[in-house]
Write a protein that holds these residues in place. Sequence first.
Motif, mmCIF file in Angstrom:
data_model
loop_
_atom_site.group_PDB
_atom_site.id
_atom_site.type_symbol
_atom_site.label_atom_id
_atom_site.label_comp_id
_atom_site.label_asym_id
_atom_site.label_seq_id
_atom_site.Cartn_x
_atom_site.Cartn_y
_atom_site.Cartn_z
ATOM 1 N N VAL A 163 0.842 -1.201 0.000
ATOM 2 C CA VAL A 163 0.000 0.000 0.000
ATOM 3 C C VAL A 163 0.878 1.252 0.000
ATOM 4 O O VAL A 163 0.646 2.195 -0.761
ATOM 5 N N TYR A 164 1.915 1.256 0.833
ATOM 6 C CA TYR A 164 2.807 2.415 0.880
ATOM 7 C C TYR A 164 3.474 2.633 -0.473
ATOM 8 O O TYR A 164 3.482 3.758 -0.995
ATOM 9 N N ASN A 165 4.052 1.582 -1.052
ATOM 10 C CA ASN A 165 4.752 1.742 -2.328
ATOM 11 C C ASN A 165 3.806 2.193 -3.443
ATOM 12 O O ASN A 165 4.188 2.993 -4.299
ATOM 13 N N ASP A 166 2.564 1.689 -3.436
ATOM 14 C CA ASP A 166 1.588 2.132 -4.438
ATOM 15 C C ASP A 166 1.275 3.618 -4.275
ATOM 16 O O ASP A 166 1.194 4.361 -5.254
ATOM 17 N N THR A 167 1.101 4.041 -3.039
ATOM 18 C CA THR A 167 0.805 5.454 -2.770
ATOM 19 C C THR A 167 2.010 6.324 -3.110
ATOM 20 O O THR A 167 1.857 7.409 -3.682
ATOM 21 N N ALA A 168 3.203 5.855 -2.779
ATOM 22 C CA ALA A 168 4.418 6.606 -3.116
ATOM 23 C C ALA A 168 4.557 6.742 -4.626
ATOM 24 O O ALA A 168 4.986 7.799 -5.123
ATOM 25 N N THR A 169 4.172 5.719 -5.379
ATOM 26 C CA THR A 169 4.226 5.790 -6.841
ATOM 27 C C THR A 169 3.316 6.903 -7.350
ATOM 28 O O THR A 169 3.707 7.695 -8.211
ATOM 29 N N LYS A 170 2.098 6.962 -6.837
ATOM 30 C CA LYS A 170 1.157 8.014 -7.250
ATOM 31 C C LYS A 170 1.706 9.394 -6.915
ATOM 32 O O LYS A 170 1.620 10.325 -7.724
#
Length: 192
Positions: A140-147
């Motif tokens: 979840v963190y990495n997905d949000t960081a990507t955005k």
Amino acid sequence: MAIVIAILIIIVVLVLLVLGYFITTQRSLVNLDELCKNALSQIEVQLNSRWDALLALAQTASQYAKHESETLINVIRQRRGEDVNTPTAVNEQQGALQQVVGRLIAIGEAYPDLKAADLYREVTDGVKQYEENVRMSRMVYNDTATKMNRMVRQWPSSIVASILNFGQKEYLKADQEQKQGYPNLNDAFGRK
């Protein structure tokens, strides 16, 4: 006179459009920044829960391996309360957790009676569940960081991000020991 008024109206409309874009982009950046902070906070909660489960496991093992488990209990108590509010801190905690888990597994292997105990199995299952929760929280963190990173890097939102000092978020890295432990599927299936 009508031309001047038309030009003024066009300028006002353009300013309002730019201002509207600036405001919506700022809100999006703040939202993504808060989501990243929340995701790191969730990881911290899951890591602390995992430390609690490991402490219970170490206490269970203490009946069998007194010295080794006392050392582990002290290590766990020291590490449990540490702040985990950056990707670097998460990666450090992950490494420390892997070391403790490895030592606890070694204790379990050395004492078959311990490994067969119901409490040991229950706590081990709890540790595995927390590991899964941490894995999901990391995703979840990495997905949000990507955005967030896309907004910070892509034009024209990069202009707003630069003006408001929003920077790229660091990604959580995969544990190197886990990467090395992946099976080679070509070997598993006899392919070259």
